[in-house]
Design a protein around this motif. Structure first.
Motif, mmCIF file in Angstrom:
data_model
loop_
_atom_site.group_PDB
_atom_site.id
_atom_site.type_symbol
_atom_site.label_atom_id
_atom_site.label_comp_id
_atom_site.label_asym_id
_atom_site.label_seq_id
_atom_site.Cartn_x
_atom_site.Cartn_y
_atom_site.Cartn_z
ATOM 1 N N PRO A 7 0.808 -1.169 -0.014
ATOM 2 C CA PRO A 7 0.004 0.129 -0.123
ATOM 3 C C PRO A 7 0.916 1.100 0.039
ATOM 4 O O PRO A 7 1.804 1.217 0.565
ATOM 5 C CB PRO A 7 -0.932 -0.231 1.354
ATOM 6 N N LEU A 8 0.569 2.343 -0.792
ATOM 7 C CA LEU A 8 1.240 3.553 -0.938
ATOM 8 C C LEU A 8 1.277 4.250 0.348
ATOM 9 O O LEU A 8 0.334 4.586 1.104
ATOM 10 C CB LEU A 8 0.556 4.492 -1.719
ATOM 11 N N PRO A 9 2.613 4.483 1.018
ATOM 12 C CA PRO A 9 2.694 5.414 2.317
ATOM 13 C C PRO A 9 2.235 6.343 2.184
ATOM 14 O O PRO A 9 2.350 7.259 1.228
ATOM 15 C CB PRO A 9 4.022 5.165 2.717
ATOM 16 N N ARG A 10 1.423 7.011 3.122
ATOM 17 C CA ARG A 10 0.670 8.286 3.028
ATOM 18 C C ARG A 10 1.362 9.254 4.247
ATOM 19 O O ARG A 10 1.529 10.424 4.034
ATOM 20 C CB ARG A 10 -0.779 8.312 3.263
ATOM 21 N N GLY A 11 1.529 8.675 5.401
ATOM 22 C CA GLY A 11 1.571 9.657 6.319
ATOM 23 C C GLY A 11 2.908 10.430 6.517
ATOM 24 O O GLY A 11 2.925 11.390 7.170
ATOM 25 N N TRP A 12 4.093 10.086 5.822
ATOM 26 C CA TRP A 12 5.166 10.453 6.072
ATOM 27 C C TRP A 12 5.279 11.632 4.905
ATOM 28 O O TRP A 12 6.325 12.550 5.139
ATOM 29 C CB TRP A 12 6.224 9.690 5.809
ATOM 30 N N LEU A 13 4.695 11.631 4.033
ATOM 31 C CA LEU A 13 4.858 12.739 3.201
ATOM 32 C C LEU A 13 3.534 13.462 2.486
ATOM 33 O O LEU A 13 3.552 14.876 2.126
ATOM 34 C CB LEU A 13 5.476 12.024 1.655
ATOM 35 N N TRP A 59 19.028 8.109 -12.474
ATOM 36 C CA TRP A 59 19.522 6.851 -13.072
ATOM 37 C C TRP A 59 20.599 6.427 -12.342
ATOM 38 O O TRP A 59 20.900 5.194 -11.970
ATOM 39 C CB TRP A 59 20.044 7.066 -14.429
ATOM 40 N N ILE A 60 21.262 7.102 -11.307
ATOM 41 C CA ILE A 60 22.277 6.619 -10.567
ATOM 42 C C ILE A 60 22.219 7.126 -8.921
ATOM 43 O O ILE A 60 22.141 6.408 -8.011
ATOM 44 C CB ILE A 60 23.571 7.332 -10.959
ATOM 45 N N ALA A 61 21.885 8.400 -8.728
ATOM 46 C CA ALA A 61 21.871 8.923 -7.370
ATOM 47 C C ALA A 61 20.592 8.240 -6.530
ATOM 48 O O ALA A 61 20.673 7.814 -5.432
ATOM 49 C CB ALA A 61 21.644 10.646 -7.304
ATOM 50 N N VAL A 62 19.395 8.193 -7.316
ATOM 51 C CA VAL A 62 18.171 7.919 -6.536
ATOM 52 C C VAL A 62 18.219 6.287 -6.337
ATOM 53 O O VAL A 62 17.877 5.878 -5.238
ATOM 54 C CB VAL A 62 16.990 8.017 -7.322
ATOM 55 N N PRO A 63 18.871 5.387 -7.304
ATOM 56 C CA PRO A 63 18.753 4.170 -6.793
ATOM 57 C C PRO A 63 20.019 3.859 -5.668
ATOM 58 O O PRO A 63 19.709 3.200 -4.835
ATOM 59 C CB PRO A 63 19.486 3.363 -8.166
ATOM 60 N N LEU A 64 21.180 4.566 -5.509
ATOM 61 C CA LEU A 64 21.906 4.694 -4.498
ATOM 62 C C LEU A 64 21.383 4.818 -3.333
ATOM 63 O O LEU A 64 21.671 4.240 -2.028
ATOM 64 C CB LEU A 64 23.086 5.038 -4.603
ATOM 65 N N LEU A 69 20.390 2.673 0.222
ATOM 66 C CA LEU A 69 20.791 2.828 1.840
ATOM 67 C C LEU A 69 19.604 3.145 2.728
ATOM 68 O O LEU A 69 19.509 2.568 3.573
ATOM 69 C CB LEU A 69 21.556 4.307 1.718
ATOM 70 N N LEU A 70 18.436 3.869 1.948
ATOM 71 C CA LEU A 70 17.361 4.229 2.778
ATOM 72 C C LEU A 70 16.152 3.084 2.800
ATOM 73 O O LEU A 70 15.375 3.038 3.792
ATOM 74 C CB LEU A 70 16.862 5.625 2.600
ATOM 75 N N GLY A 71 16.069 2.775 1.606
ATOM 76 C CA GLY A 71 14.835 2.085 1.185
ATOM 77 C C GLY A 71 14.234 2.606 0.085
ATOM 78 O O GLY A 71 14.467 3.792 -0.311
ATOM 79 N N ASP A 72 12.987 2.131 -0.658
ATOM 80 C CA ASP A 72 12.362 2.762 -1.581
ATOM 81 C C ASP A 72 11.480 3.779 -1.292
ATOM 82 O O ASP A 72 10.333 3.577 -0.888
ATOM 83 C CB ASP A 72 11.522 1.643 -2.439
ATOM 84 N N TRP A 73 12.088 5.198 -1.148
ATOM 85 C CA TRP A 73 11.215 6.158 -0.500
ATOM 86 C C TRP A 73 10.618 6.781 -1.770
ATOM 87 O O TRP A 73 9.848 7.898 -1.522
ATOM 88 C CB TRP A 73 12.313 7.012 0.270
ATOM 89 N N THR A 74 10.668 6.281 -2.883
ATOM 90 C CA THR A 74 10.331 6.990 -4.190
ATOM 91 C C THR A 74 8.795 6.995 -4.629
ATOM 92 O O THR A 74 8.430 7.754 -5.506
ATOM 93 C CB THR A 74 11.041 6.568 -5.213
ATOM 94 N N TRP A 117 16.310 -2.304 -5.457
ATOM 95 C CA TRP A 117 17.394 -1.627 -4.804
ATOM 96 C C TRP A 117 17.163 -1.302 -3.229
ATOM 97 O O TRP A 117 17.687 -1.431 -2.362
ATOM 98 C CB TRP A 117 17.998 -0.232 -5.216
ATOM 99 N N GLY A 118 15.470 -0.801 -3.134
ATOM 100 C CA GLY A 118 15.017 -0.583 -1.741
ATOM 101 C C GLY A 118 15.108 -1.786 -0.956
ATOM 102 O O GLY A 118 15.076 -1.857 0.418
ATOM 103 N N ARG A 119 15.397 -3.034 -1.495
ATOM 104 C CA ARG A 119 15.305 -4.494 -0.676
ATOM 105 C C ARG A 119 16.461 -4.056 0.406
ATOM 106 O O ARG A 119 16.672 -4.839 1.439
ATOM 107 C CB ARG A 119 15.407 -5.431 -1.428
ATOM 108 N N LEU A 120 17.585 -3.421 -0.055
ATOM 109 C CA LEU A 120 18.648 -3.169 0.629
ATOM 110 C C LEU A 120 18.618 -2.293 1.709
ATOM 111 O O LEU A 120 19.333 -2.197 2.672
ATOM 112 C CB LEU A 120 20.029 -2.996 -0.183
ATOM 113 N N GLY A 121 17.668 -1.295 1.664
ATOM 114 C CA GLY A 121 17.652 -0.071 2.578
ATOM 115 C C GLY A 121 17.394 -0.218 3.978
ATOM 116 O O GLY A 121 16.779 -1.473 4.220
ATOM 117 N N ARG A 122 17.539 0.795 4.764
ATOM 118 C CA ARG A 122 17.224 0.596 6.245
ATOM 119 C C ARG A 122 15.863 0.417 6.576
ATOM 120 O O ARG A 122 15.403 -0.213 7.599
ATOM 121 C CB ARG A 122 17.923 1.803 6.791
ATOM 122 N N PHE A 123 15.145 1.328 5.843
ATOM 123 C CA PHE A 123 13.822 1.536 6.067
ATOM 124 C C PHE A 123 12.817 0.775 4.961
ATOM 125 O O PHE A 123 13.220 0.825 3.805
ATOM 126 C CB PHE A 123 13.152 2.861 6.201
#
Length: 460
Positions: free
Chosen positions: A39-45, A90-95, A99-104, A205-211
């Motif tokens: 489900p699309l996260p709503r509360g944080w943004l 293409w590069i910065a967002v995947p990196l 680190l963080l998880g899929d925040w996008t 990539w978000g599978r690797l992230g912290r959140f």
């Protein structure tokens, strides 16, 4: 360099000896569930504007970039679109996702267009039924996989034309139209989970992230890997392409490849376009070779562990251990590129179109800005690359150990099955470091930071 490569291989092997005696608790994961959009996260943004309002904002932002790419200067270094897409998206967002998880997901304009197009009323008028068409099983993840291969070819092979603002703009426009149509036809959840390139890329990539940001998996770095990946060839192909693309990027930067390319041009009447298509073929063959090589090691793993599965299934179980390696190489290979070319955003923000009279911010957001091209010596980037690549291979060993310890016929067989895979990890560590060393340690003296030189770097 040989001492670094051998030392790194020994570190990876030593990490295997450390984790080999460790027991792993039994457990099961639901890989299929993890591959569907949470489900699309709503509360944080989005509480202030709502999900649909946020979707409108990001779509307007995409439209603005496309317009800038079409009507602005067609010099790569003067138009903001190539830098925003090929460097940031293409590069910065995947990196950052690694680190963080899929925040996008709330900010992805292509997913937003799919949600906007996912209209039961429109489907009833156009298709005769309000229900979306079921996603074909044979289609799998192939739309995202083919799109990633095409975009990677644009970055690595056809970069002189693909990075032109107008070409990038038309590519984004076409993908936006396809996303809206696919959302209408298949429904947004199916398209964003399996077909939409950027949703799949950032979620992977978000599978690797912290959140987790609502995605399945435990909290913490690498928590999403425990959920596994769906056992279909198209999904495996996408994951292997992440690894192959960064390896091929490193191969293209080696003097050996440059000499081979010049020899082909000198020895034949082939045009530069022909050589480009031969490079695409080499990219595809490298992907196939990677599948076969890792599949062979995975088959040996399955035989020793008594897993009683076919080679494709054996490789599927070990795929989560390859994702950290792909991320580490992506980071190590692009660190210098990000630090230097990321500075281009400062003057580009002042004049996004690059046209005369388009300046809308004062200095330093103008041509007076001088980027620092020598933030760190090349040797420093090499040391960082060594540390990162060794670290991610150690993580890969730990992840593979967790899978194999649960999958073996018994404890003895499980331990024996790990030897082929650690051999693959050690070999790939050495190959990765050799590729990294070529352009960083044996490079020619750097050129001054002129606009033309910066444009060439952005174009890769």
């Amino acid at each position: 360099m040989a001492y670094f490569v051998l030392g790194a291989a020994l570190v990876v092997f030593a990490s295997f000896l450390v984790v080999l005696p460790r027991r792993v608790a039994a457990g099961t994961v639901d890989a299929a569930r993890a591959e569907f959009e949470a489900p699309l996260p709503r509360g944080w943004l989005a509480p202030a504007v709502g999900v649909m309002g946020l979707a409108g904002l990001v779509v307007v932002g995409l439209a603005g970039l496309v317009v800038v790419g079409l009507v602005g200067s067609q010099t790569v270094a003067e138009n903001i679109l190539p830098t925003v897409f090929w460097l940031v998206v293409w590069i910065a967002v995947p990196l950052s996702c690694g680190l963080l998880g899929d925040w996008t997901r709330p900010l992805n304009p292509f997913a937003a267009l799919a949600r906007l197009g996912d209209s039961p009323t429109a489907r009833r008028l156009l298709l005769g039924s309000a229900r979306p068409v079921q996603w074909p099983a044979r289609l799998g993840w192939w739309p995202a996989t083919v799109a990633f291969f095409a975009a990677a070819c644009g970055e690595l092979v056809f970069n002189q034309s693909a990075t032109l603002p107008r070409v990038t703009a038309w590519g984004l426009f076409g993908w936006a139209a396809l996303s809206a149509g696919a959302g209408l036809f298949f429904g947004a959840p199916a398209w964003t989970a399996r077909g939409e390139l950027f949703s799949v890329l950032f979620a992977t990539w978000g599978r690797l992230g912290r959140f987790r940001f609502g995605a399945p998996g435990r909290s913490g770095f690498g928590g999403g890997l425990a959920a596994g990946f769906e056992a279909v060839p198209s999904r495996m192909a996408f994951l292997l392409l992440l690894l192959v693309s960064v390896s091929f990027d490193g191969l293209l930067a080696t003097p050996l490849w440059s000499r081979a390319r010049l020899d082909v041009l000198d020895a034949a009447t082939a045009s530069a376009t022909t050589v480009q298509w031969e490079t695409v073929a080499a990219f595809a063959l490298l992907g196939l070779a990677t599948w076969l090589v890792f599949g062979g090691f995975a088959h040996a793993v399955a035989r020793l562990g008594g897993h009683d599965v076919r080679p494709v299934a054996a490789l599927h179980g070990l795929l989560p251990s390859l994702l950290p390696i792909a991320y580490g190489y992506l980071f190590a290979h692009n660190l210098q590129y990000l630090l230097v070319n990321g500075q281009l955003l400062v003057p580009l923000l002042g004049n996004p179109t690059g046209l005369d009279g388009g300046q809308w911010l004062p200095a330093p957001f103008d041509d007076s800005f001088e980027p620092h091209t020598h933030l760190l010596p090349s040797a420093a980037f090499w040391y960082v690359a060594v540390v990162v690549i060794v670290a991610v291979h150690v993580v890969a060993v730990v992840v593979a150990h967790g899978h194999l310890a649960r999958s073996g016929r018994d404890e003895r067989a499980a331990k024996a099955s790990e030897w082929p895979w650690v051999a693959a990890m050690v070999a790939y560590t050495m190959v990765s470091l050799v590729l990294m060393a070529q352009p960083l340690v044996k490079e020619a003296p750097a050129k001054p930071a002129t606009s033309a030189a910066i444009g060439e770097v952005v174009a890769r």
